[in-house]
Write a protein that holds these residues in place. Structure first.
Motif, PDB file in Angstrom:
ATOM      1  N   SER A 295       0.713  -1.201  -0.095  1.00 13.78           N
ATOM      2  CA  SER A 295      -0.013  -0.045   0.016  1.00 13.78           C
ATOM      3  C   SER A 295       0.775   1.150   0.119  1.00 13.78           C
ATOM      4  O   SER A 295       1.928   1.086   0.409  1.00 13.78           O
TER       5      SER A 295
ATOM      6  N   PHE B 243      -4.641   5.471   1.146  1.00  8.79           N
ATOM      7  CA  PHE B 243      -4.824   4.768   2.250  1.00  8.79           C
ATOM      8  C   PHE B 243      -5.845   4.947   3.016  1.00  8.79           C
ATOM      9  O   PHE B 243      -6.381   3.895   3.513  1.00  8.79           O
TER      10      PHE B 243
ATOM     11  N   ILE C 125      -2.000  -5.686   5.212  1.00  9.95           N
ATOM     12  CA  ILE C 125      -1.038  -4.923   4.796  1.00  9.95           C
ATOM     13  C   ILE C 125       0.380  -5.201   5.439  1.00  9.95           C
ATOM     14  O   ILE C 125       0.626  -5.286   6.364  1.00  9.95           O
TER      15      ILE C 125
ATOM     16  N   SER D 227       4.509  -1.028   2.810  1.00  6.85           N
ATOM     17  CA  SER D 227       3.966   0.196   2.431  1.00  6.85           C
ATOM     18  C   SER D 227       5.113   1.097   1.788  1.00  6.85           C
ATOM     19  O   SER D 227       6.328   0.913   2.151  1.00  6.85           O
TER      20      SER D 227
ATOM     21  N   THR E 123      -2.251  -3.936  -4.628  1.00  5.09           N
ATOM     22  CA  THR E 123      -2.503  -2.663  -4.290  1.00  5.09           C
ATOM     23  C   THR E 123      -3.424  -2.065  -4.570  1.00  5.09           C
ATOM     24  O   THR E 123      -4.232  -2.487  -5.715  1.00  5.09           O
TER      25      THR E 123
END
Length: 299
Positions: free
Chosen positions: A198, A206, A222, A225, A243
């Motif tokens: 993400s 987000f 998740i 990041s 994603t």
């Protein structure tokens, strides 16, 4: 008494002659004499002495009146110059911050067109992550910002203007080899057990992604990041990771290795131009220009 009266007396004072001043002011000598008498009557003071037919004399009151009148006219001239410069945007600085979407929405071209129309306006544009742009807008380091509505929602509408410029759809991006790629759209339940890479919190992606799962009481998995779309797509390619990206943000990176799927229910966001309500004319001009151009292109 008005500004014209001040101009008339200043001209007479500088030329020291009714005949010469009358020519410059495009008045007859009798009309000029009556205007001076009118000013003297208002002030209750004699400004000029015409008893000497060969030479006009200015009284002490006339000297003081000239001093103040010339200062007033000078200030009026400065005021007009200042206001006209604002109207024409012939000076000043305008600083705009934007999340990395200027090219995808065609905003960079519109900014260039605006700068070409007002070449004397110092226009500075910076493209950074949403959190950084938001902080600079709050501290006053930026005059305006281009943000997603999910990023700008923390700003009070009493203090900030938020203009919707474009609508965008949140999508799931996955490898074409992913079994989910065959489905027409994806729900939170479909993605409940899927690992997600993400964008960071504050990215504008987000937050709606989290809300999408939270509404179904699902905790998204998740595992990674990053602020970089290229990195996320690199992790998605050839894997079962997915994603979340907005359609316009994904388009420059789209290729045959990926598929983009809509969510069920559909999630959309707006790109917004945001600025404080206590704004200067340059800000208002840019806001009007950008919103009108976007409307014209939609039409």
């Amino acid at each position: 008494m008005n500004f014209e009266d001040l101009k008339i007396f200043v001209a007479l004072y500088e030329l020291k002659s009714f005949s010469k001043a009358a020519v410059v002011l495009h008045l007859s000598q009798s009309a000029l004499s009556k205007r001076i008498q009118h000013i003297e009557a208002i002030l209750g003071s004699k400004l000029v002495d015409t008893s000497n037919h060969r030479r006009m004399l200015v009284t002490e009151a006339g000297e003081r009146f000239f001093f103040h009148a010339s200062k007033i006219l000078h200030q009026v001239e400065l005021m007009n110059t200042d206001l006209n410069s604002l109207k024409s945007l012939s000076n000043g600085v305008l600083t705009i911050g934007a999340v990395p979407i200027l090219g995808q929405f065609g905003i960079s071209r519109l900014i260039n067109d605006f700068a070409a129309q007002f070449p004397k306006l110092a226009l500075h544009v910076v493209e950074q992550e949403g959190i950084s742009i938001l902080k600079q807008l709050l501290t006053g380091d930026l005059d305006m910002a281009l943000l997603r509505d999910t990023q700008a929602e923390v700003l009070s509408t009493r203090e900030y203007v938020k203009l919707d410029l474009a609508k965008d759809e949140l999508q799931v991006i996955l490898a074409k080899t992913n079994p989910l790629a065959k489905r027409p759209s994806l729900s939170a339940n479909d993605l409940a057990a899927i690992t997600i890479v993400s964008l960071l919190s504050g990215s504008g992606v987000f937050e709606p992604m989290q809300a999408f799962f939270a509404d179904r009481h699902i905790a998204p998995k998740i595992i990674f990041s990053s602020p970089h779309i290229e990195t996320l797509l690199g992790m998605v390619e050839g894997s079962r990771h997915v994603t979340f990206l907005f359609r316009q943000s994904y388009q420059p990176f789209a290729n045959s290795n990926f598929v983009a799927k809509s969510l069920t229910p559909n999630i959309c966001s707006h790109l917004q131009l945001v600025y404080r309500r206590t704004s200067n004319p340059a800000i208002l001009k840019f806001a009007d220009y950008l919103s009108q151009q976007v409307i014209a292109e939609k039409g």
